[in-house]
Design an enzyme around this catalytic site. Structure first.
Site, PDB file in Angstrom:
ATOM      1  N   ASP A  45      40.808 -32.789 -14.838  1.00  0.00           N
ATOM      2  CA  ASP A  45      39.586 -32.184 -15.273  1.00  0.00           C
ATOM      3  C   ASP A  45      38.919 -31.320 -14.755  1.00  0.00           C
ATOM      4  O   ASP A  45      37.630 -30.784 -15.081  1.00  0.00           O
ATOM      5  CB  ASP A  45      38.452 -33.597 -15.522  1.00  0.00           C
ATOM      6  CG  ASP A  45      38.905 -34.390 -16.873  1.00  0.00           C
ATOM      7  OD1 ASP A  45      39.749 -34.319 -17.567  1.00  0.00           O
ATOM      8  OD2 ASP A  45      38.764 -36.070 -16.566  1.00  0.00           O
ATOM      9  N   ASP A 103      45.147 -34.532 -23.423  1.00  0.00           N
ATOM     10  CA  ASP A 103      43.948 -33.592 -23.503  1.00  0.00           C
ATOM     11  C   ASP A 103      43.556 -32.750 -21.687  1.00  0.00           C
ATOM     12  O   ASP A 103      43.269 -31.791 -22.038  1.00  0.00           O
ATOM     13  CB  ASP A 103      42.387 -34.814 -22.827  1.00  0.00           C
ATOM     14  CG  ASP A 103      42.126 -35.839 -23.230  1.00  0.00           C
ATOM     15  OD1 ASP A 103      42.958 -36.522 -24.292  1.00  0.00           O
ATOM     16  OD2 ASP A 103      41.231 -36.853 -23.441  1.00  0.00           O
TER      17      ASP A 103
HETATM   18  N1  GLY Z   1      39.381 -35.444 -21.668  1.00  0.00           N
HETATM   19  C1  GLY Z   1      38.003 -36.878 -22.666  1.00  0.00           C
HETATM   20  C2  GLY Z   1      38.038 -36.805 -23.902  1.00  0.00           C
HETATM   21  O1  GLY Z   1      38.751 -36.570 -25.353  1.00  0.00           O
HETATM   22  O2  GLY Z   1      37.337 -38.265 -24.254  1.00  0.00           O
END
Ligand code: GLY
Length: 330
Positions: A45, A103
């Protein structure tokens, strides 16, 4: 957490939209608080965290150290790339061997930028490898994407395709679809590879022709959630999709991308989703869902919904300015 870049990022975007220097000061203050994260390698992330903060800082009101921090952050992300598997590993928890989530496409933006900033093509090549492997393994025939693909750490083969935040392994989690549209549109921006544009378009078609997409275009938290139409909406998915579609509209002659984005923004700006000033804990948007299966953040305001709403507003403005200048030239 993965969301730490969105508050400073929102302040940067609000500054860009208004020119209000007080917002730039707030943005810089909260951006600089993230400096230590440049060395974080605990999950994928760091792209969200550092690009939304320092990426916008560098673009709008740079300070000398921003560039180095972005390059260091990209190196930290690259530490999670396996050359044998060709992908960045998303998470280190759970029963998976080498999990990659849709993601993760969003975290490639910082890598593409790091190559522009440093001249080192390693970042770019890793981003392309990750995008190619995700394109190959994450999508279904109908253009929708799985949430999690687990690879075998030793062989690199797909072990399973499943969900963590969606309704079921075979369902289409709404925010995941939005990450896919945004991620592949962004990859096209940096590479001009048609297959990325086509993947973004296929993902758009899935979402926008889906019988469970409501009239106002704000999706339920999962397209296959069992109690539709009595399920919660996810404004964050809608905001991410709108931001992506304004960009997609710049690469295509098809009017539908901008028309859809405008319609989404119209809905989000209505009193159904946009809160009154001073209410909703001072967030802009109401009605998002973080993770329904975990019982986390159910029907709440979320900072990333606000961030992508602001980004979509900025992109809408850019699209409208460009359209106006084209009509003047004619
Ligand atoms: N990247 C985490 C979410 O979209 O919840």
């Amino acid at each position: 957490d993965w969301t730490s870049g969105f508050y400073p990022g929102s302040m940067w975007l609000a500054y860009e939209l208004t020119g209000d220097e007080a917002l730039a000061e707030e943005a810089r203050k909260y951006t600089n608080r993230l400096e230590d994260i440049q060395y974080y390698t605990g999950n994928h992330d760091i792209g969200f965290m550092m690009y939304c903060s320092y990426g916008n800082a560098l673009r709008l009101k740079p300070e000398p150290k921003d560039k180095e921090i972005l390059i260091n952050s990209s190196e930290s992300l690259c530490a999670r790339f396996s050359p044998e598997i060709g992908l960045i590993r998303s998470w280190d928890f759970g029963d998976w061997s080498y999990p990659v989530i849709i993601d993760n496409m969003m975290n490639l933006e910082i890598l593409f930028e790091a190559t522009s900033l440093s001249g080192d093509s390693t970042f770019y090549n890793m981003a392309v490898s990750h995008a190619d492997m995700t394109l190959k393994n994450h999508f279904r025939m109908d253009g929708s994407s799985y949430h999690v693909v687990d690879y075998d750490m030793r062989t690199g083969k797909v072990r399973s395709r499943c969900t963590a935040q969606g309704y079921s392994d075979e369902s289409a989690w709404a925010r995941g679809q939005a990450w896919g549209i945004y991620g592949y549109t962004m990859c096209y921006r940096y590479t001009r590879q048609l297959k990325y544009l086509e993947q973004a378009e296929a993902a758009y078609e899935f979402v926008c022709t889906h019988p469970n997409l409501p009239e106002d275009l704000i999706p339920y938290w999962d397209f296959d959630a069992v109690n539709i139409p009595h399920e919660l909406r996810d404004a964050s998915a809608a905001a991410i999709m709108a931001a992506a579609l304004y960009e997609l509209s710049m690469y295509s002659n098809k009017a539908k991308y901008k028309e859809t984005a405008d319609k989404v923004m119209h809905s989000l700006s209505s009193s159904d989703y946009r809160s009154k000033i001073g209410e909703n804990h001072n967030f802009l948007l109401m009605h998002s869902v973080g993770s329904y299966p975990h019982g986390n953040e159910i029907d709440v305001p979320l900072i990333y919904a606000d961030y992508y709403f602001l980004e979509a507003l900025k992109r809408k403005r850019d699209c409208d300015i460009e359209a106006k200048s084209k009509s003047v030239q004619k």
